[in-house]
Scaffold this motif. Structure first.
Motif, PDB file in Angstrom:
ATOM      1  N   GLN A  20       0.922  -1.108   0.068  1.00  0.00           N
ATOM      2  CA  GLN A  20       0.041   0.053   0.041  1.00  0.00           C
ATOM      3  C   GLN A  20       0.911   1.144   0.004  1.00  0.00           C
ATOM      4  N   ALA A  21       1.992   1.305   0.780  1.00  0.00           N
ATOM      5  CA  ALA A  21       2.982   2.347   0.888  1.00  0.00           C
ATOM      6  C   ALA A  21       3.334   2.789  -0.665  1.00  0.00           C
ATOM      7  N   ALA A  22       3.729   1.672  -1.383  1.00  0.00           N
ATOM      8  CA  ALA A  22       4.178   1.895  -2.838  1.00  0.00           C
ATOM      9  C   ALA A  22       3.351   2.378  -3.539  1.00  0.00           C
ATOM     10  N   ARG A  23       2.109   1.726  -3.432  1.00  0.00           N
ATOM     11  CA  ARG A  23       1.181   2.593  -4.390  1.00  0.00           C
ATOM     12  C   ARG A  23       1.000   4.057  -4.096  1.00  0.00           C
ATOM     13  N   VAL A  24       0.972   4.344  -2.896  1.00  0.00           N
ATOM     14  CA  VAL A  24       0.760   5.678  -2.304  1.00  0.00           C
ATOM     15  C   VAL A  24       1.906   6.514  -2.876  1.00  0.00           C
ATOM     16  N   LEU A  25       3.075   6.182  -2.615  1.00  0.00           N
ATOM     17  CA  LEU A  25       4.189   6.785  -2.911  1.00  0.00           C
ATOM     18  C   LEU A  25       4.202   7.134  -4.370  1.00  0.00           C
ATOM     19  N   TYR A  26       4.117   6.096  -5.117  1.00  0.00           N
ATOM     20  CA  TYR A  26       4.013   6.212  -6.729  1.00  0.00           C
ATOM     21  C   TYR A  26       3.210   7.388  -7.076  1.00  0.00           C
ATOM     22  N   ALA A  27       1.800   7.399  -6.605  1.00  0.00           N
ATOM     23  CA  ALA A  27       0.743   8.263  -6.838  1.00  0.00           C
ATOM     24  C   ALA A  27       1.228   9.625  -6.484  1.00  0.00           C
ATOM     25  N   ARG A  28       1.829   9.794  -5.236  1.00  0.00           N
ATOM     26  CA  ARG A  28       2.281  11.223  -4.788  1.00  0.00           C
ATOM     27  C   ARG A  28       3.554  11.644  -5.616  1.00  0.00           C
ATOM     28  N   LEU A  29       4.290  10.657  -6.249  1.00  0.00           N
ATOM     29  CA  LEU A  29       5.522  10.945  -6.962  1.00  0.00           C
ATOM     30  C   LEU A  29       4.951  11.601  -8.419  1.00  0.00           C
ATOM     31  N   ARG A  30       3.851  11.128  -8.833  1.00  0.00           N
ATOM     32  CA  ARG A  30       3.195  11.428  -9.998  1.00  0.00           C
ATOM     33  C   ARG A  30       2.492  12.909  -9.900  1.00  0.00           C
ATOM     34  N   GLU A  31       1.896  12.984  -8.730  1.00  0.00           N
ATOM     35  CA  GLU A  31       1.257  14.309  -8.351  1.00  0.00           C
ATOM     36  C   GLU A  31       2.117  15.502  -8.480  1.00  0.00           C
ATOM     37  N   ALA A  32       3.383  15.180  -7.622  1.00  0.00           N
ATOM     38  CA  ALA A  32       4.274  16.221  -7.503  1.00  0.00           C
ATOM     39  C   ALA A  32       4.985  16.801  -8.781  1.00  0.00           C
ATOM     40  N   ASP A  33       5.052  15.560  -9.959  1.00  0.00           N
ATOM     41  CA  ASP A  33       5.677  15.829 -11.034  1.00  0.00           C
ATOM     42  C   ASP A  33       4.709  16.754 -11.874  1.00  0.00           C
ATOM     43  N   GLU A  34       3.412  16.398 -11.806  1.00  0.00           N
ATOM     44  CA  GLU A  34       2.009  17.147 -12.428  1.00  0.00           C
ATOM     45  C   GLU A  34       2.190  18.679 -11.770  1.00  0.00           C
ATOM     46  N   GLN A  35       2.388  18.786 -10.410  1.00  0.00           N
ATOM     47  CA  GLN A  35       2.484  20.076  -9.833  1.00  0.00           C
ATOM     48  C   GLN A  35       3.675  20.908 -10.142  1.00  0.00           C
ATOM     49  N   GLY A  36       4.530  20.375 -10.630  1.00  0.00           N
ATOM     50  CA  GLY A  36       5.838  20.913 -10.869  1.00  0.00           C
ATOM     51  C   GLY A  36       6.720  21.248  -9.509  1.00  0.00           C
ATOM     52  N   HIS A  37       6.533  20.327  -8.717  1.00  0.00           N
ATOM     53  CA  HIS A  37       7.661  20.676  -7.461  1.00  0.00           C
ATOM     54  C   HIS A  37       9.042  20.365  -7.858  1.00  0.00           C
ATOM     55  N   ASP A  38       9.742  21.281  -7.463  1.00  0.00           N
ATOM     56  CA  ASP A  38      11.278  21.218  -7.618  1.00  0.00           C
ATOM     57  C   ASP A  38      12.120  20.221  -6.557  1.00  0.00           C
ATOM     58  N   VAL A  39      11.498  20.061  -5.442  1.00  0.00           N
ATOM     59  CA  VAL A  39      12.367  19.314  -4.504  1.00  0.00           C
ATOM     60  C   VAL A  39      11.325  18.493  -3.593  1.00  0.00           C
ATOM     61  N   LEU A  40      11.726  17.179  -3.631  1.00  0.00           N
ATOM     62  CA  LEU A  40      10.972  16.260  -2.767  1.00  0.00           C
ATOM     63  C   LEU A  40      12.091  15.422  -1.902  1.00  0.00           C
ATOM     64  N   VAL A  41      11.549  15.234  -0.689  1.00  0.00           N
ATOM     65  CA  VAL A  41      12.163  14.472   0.326  1.00  0.00           C
ATOM     66  C   VAL A  41      11.661  13.339   0.850  1.00  0.00           C
ATOM     67  N   ALA A  42      12.255  12.109   0.936  1.00  0.00           N
ATOM     68  CA  ALA A  42      11.610  10.820   1.258  1.00  0.00           C
ATOM     69  C   ALA A  42      12.426  10.083   2.098  1.00  0.00           C
ATOM     70  N   CYS A  43      11.963   9.408   2.915  1.00  0.00           N
ATOM     71  CA  CYS A  43      12.677   8.525   3.816  1.00  0.00           C
ATOM     72  C   CYS A  43      12.471   7.207   2.971  1.00  0.00           C
ATOM     73  N   LEU A  44      13.875   6.595   2.795  1.00  0.00           N
ATOM     74  CA  LEU A  44      14.150   5.147   2.232  1.00  0.00           C
ATOM     75  C   LEU A  44      13.576   4.142   3.099  1.00  0.00           C
ATOM     76  N   PRO A  45      12.814   3.255   2.438  1.00  0.00           N
ATOM     77  CA  PRO A  45      12.263   1.873   3.167  1.00  0.00           C
ATOM     78  C   PRO A  45      13.573   1.138   3.306  1.00  0.00           C
TER      79      PRO A  45
END
Length: 67
Positions: A20-45
């Protein structure tokens, strides 16, 4: 832990269950890309099981891209 963020910073929580975390993370990455975010910070599993694929995806997302 409570973290105070600047008003122009968004926080996205990811579920603890790996699939479930992978699905949500991938969706959030797509959203961030669509919204034009310059920086993302993620904790590695953890580097085991599905965590290996998630770490790989985050590494590829962080790689330089041709403009």
């Amino acid at each position: 832990m409570s973290l105070t963020l600047r008003t122009d910073v968004q926080r996205f929580d990811v579920p603890g269950e790996p699939a479930q975390a992978a699905r949500v993370l991938y969706a959030r990455l797509r959203e961030a890309d669509e919204q034009g975010h310059d920086v993302l910070v993620a904790c590695l599993p953890a580097a085991s099981g599905l965590g290996i694929a998630v770490r790989d995806r985050l590494s590829r997302a962080a790689a330089p891209r041709d403009s």
